[in-house]
Structure formats: structure tokens, C-alpha cells
Write an enzyme that holds these catalytic residues in place. Sequence first.
Site, PDB file in Angstrom:
ATOM      1  N   ASP A 102       1.027  -1.304   0.166  1.00 41.47           N
ATOM      2  CA  ASP A 102      -0.379  -0.212  -0.235  1.00 41.47           C
ATOM      3  C   ASP A 102       0.452   1.482   0.379  1.00 41.47           C
ATOM      4  OD1 ASP A 102      -3.344  -0.954   0.313  1.00 41.47           O
ATOM      5  OD2 ASP A 102      -2.537  -2.203   2.363  1.00 41.47           O
ATOM      6  N   ASP A 164      -7.086  -4.651  -4.686  1.00 39.50           N
ATOM      7  CA  ASP A 164      -6.713  -3.042  -3.535  1.00 39.50           C
ATOM      8  C   ASP A 164      -5.328  -2.664  -4.572  1.00 39.50           C
ATOM      9  OD1 ASP A 164      -7.642  -5.266  -1.665  1.00 39.50           O
ATOM     10  OD2 ASP A 164      -7.910  -3.579  -0.441  1.00 39.50           O
TER      11      ASP A 164
END
Length: 380
Positions: A102, A164
Site C-alpha cells: 500500500d 486493492d
Amino acid sequence: MDRVWAEDRLSLIDKKLRTVIERNKGAIPAIAINGHYDNRADMTRTWNADDGLCWWTNGFWGGIMNQMYAFSGFDGYLEEEKTSEELLDGCLPSLFKGLHHDTGFMWLPLSVARYMIDGNEKSEDRGLLAATLLLGRYNPNGYLRAWNDNPETGVNTRGWSIIDSMMNISILYWASTELDDPRFAMVAEKHADTTMRNAVREDGSVRHITEYDAETGKYLREYGGQGYAEGSAWTRGQAWGIYGFANSFCHTGREDFLATSEKIASFFMNHMKEDGHIPADFLQPEEPHIEDSTAAAIASCGFIELYKHTNKEEYLETAMKMLKALDKDRSDYSPDTDNILQKCTGSYHGTKDREIGFVYADYYYIEALLKLAGKAIEIW
Ligand code: GLY
């Protein structure tokens, strides 16, 4: 018409945020309970558990500052953003084990957006370092590894990749352009290709976690992840897919990425209810009814992108339906509370993160409004 409406909402947000910043100066909020933000700035953890400085949403507070600066030019936004960047330096590189895929979510809205505003070289370096960390997670079998193994559970996650990441790879596309070096974009495209072939089902729904054999790259299985169950359709994952594949089309020109985004969008539209509110999972049971405004805000950004690339009115109409529903029923523009959007859910089975406020929900709501107003800093 949509533009005027969006500008009007953004003016309310601008007014609110100037007070919210005063109340939260130097903090890095992630969640809001009863209108009060928490603060991740002083929580250091050595791996990405439920909290800590390296939590995946920690770039969104600064991201809001950058995007709102683009709207109103208020200098206080840039001051607050700078504090956020300096605090997150604590993750680079001393907390290597705490980081994950991320880094795109963390440093694109923050440092890369700031660099786009004022060409600040320190911000550029942070963005490039974040991209390099993500590049280092690439398995040559064609996917980016999502997380490091959790020492608390001992689960082996070498082969885990999650939908994601389709958003995180935007920092790779950016780094390639910035450095005039194709390596980053080649990895981004490979990851998108592998994800398209394995994470998107025939009916257009999207798996959250896909597991590959880390040695051979063979697809092994899916996990329900933050959704209701294996085989279900976690709505934020669908939103990441719509937006992520539209972005990959934009960076590569590959029509199959655009078609994949449209396929997921079609599943999304077919499962949406008339009221425009989005559940945590499209295939969750009737009761309990759990909602997720983050999915609505993120998907709105994705649908606006799709409209931009295809000119199909239905995409803009879908985005407007969700944004108007958020505005009417799930938003709070009062300066007395910290967050804007309500009813945000981290994961279907979570107990602490159900129907609360999330900083990244507000970020994507603001980004969608700015897209309508033609003022967004386009970072993805
Ligand atoms: N990136 C994790 C999530 O969407 O919750």
C-alpha cells in the site's frame, strides 16, 4: 449543472475543514467515531496490524489537504500536508517490516500530489522511494505480493495478491514517467494483466484475495478477505477494480483493461439498489444490513473515469446517483464534527470498523467532487 453542484459541496467542505484542521493539527487520522478522529501519528508498530504509523490509509489526510488546496488555494492545507509527509518519513525505511503493497495508497495522494502542486524535490524523492518499495514486492511470476507474513498468525502470504493493488500500481506508472525508466510501468502492466486474468470472475465480480504458487505463479485459490465470504462480491473491491482497470487503460492504452473495468462496472450497476447506497458486500445476507460509503465514493471516481473514456452517459448517471445519495443521507458538513461521510465499513466481519467514519472515504468523496468540478489533481 453537476459542476455547480460539486463546487457548492466543495465550498461547504472547505469551510468545515479549516476548523477540523485546527482541532487535529499534527495528527494523522484514520477513523472517526461519533465525529471524532483518532490519531495514528504517534503509534509506531513494526508490522501492519490494525493501527500504527504505517497503516495503509495514512496518506489520505495529507491527500485531502493537497486536493483541497487545488480547490481553494488555502495555505493552511499545505502546512498540514507537510507535517503529514514528515511524520510518514518514520516508515521510510526504518519500519520495513511494517510496510506492504500500500505504499501507493500512502504516498500518491500525499507526496506525489504535493510534488505535482509545487515541484518539491523532497516530496518527489519520497514518491520514488515508495514506488521502489512497491517494485521490490514484485514476484516475477507476474504479481505484486500484498503483505508480509504476520508474525502473530504465522500465515504464509508469499503468494497473496489483492484487488486493492490495482490502485497502488499507479505510483509505478508515475515513477516510470518521472524517471523515464520503463521498469516500473512494465511491472504495473504485468500485475494488472495477471489480476485481470485471475481476480475478475466471468460474471464481472471481483475476488478480494487471490493466492498464487509463489514459485510457479499458478493460480491456487481465492479468499473472501474483507468481504462476506469466498465467492462473494466485496463492494470496495469491486470499486478498486473499476477505478484501477480504468486507470491502467489510461496509462497503457490497453483496450482489454478498459473492457475489464466496464465488465466490473456492469456487475456493480446490476447489483445496486435504487437508493444509491452501497452495502459492504453485494452478496451479503439481507440481515444485518451493513453499508459501506467508501465503496460508493471510490466507485463514483471510477465511474466518472469510465465516462471520461467512453462517453457513456450511464456511467456518469451512476456516479451522480451515488454521490447525491451520500450528500443527502450520509454526509455531515458541520465544522463541529471531524469526518464528512458516515457508514463506512472496513470489512464485513470486522467488529470495530463497521459503519463509522474513514479518512479515505472523505478523500475519495472529495476527489469525485473535484473531478466533476474539473479541479482534481489526477494522481491515479
Ligand atoms: N486496502 C484495503 C481496503 O480497501 O480496505
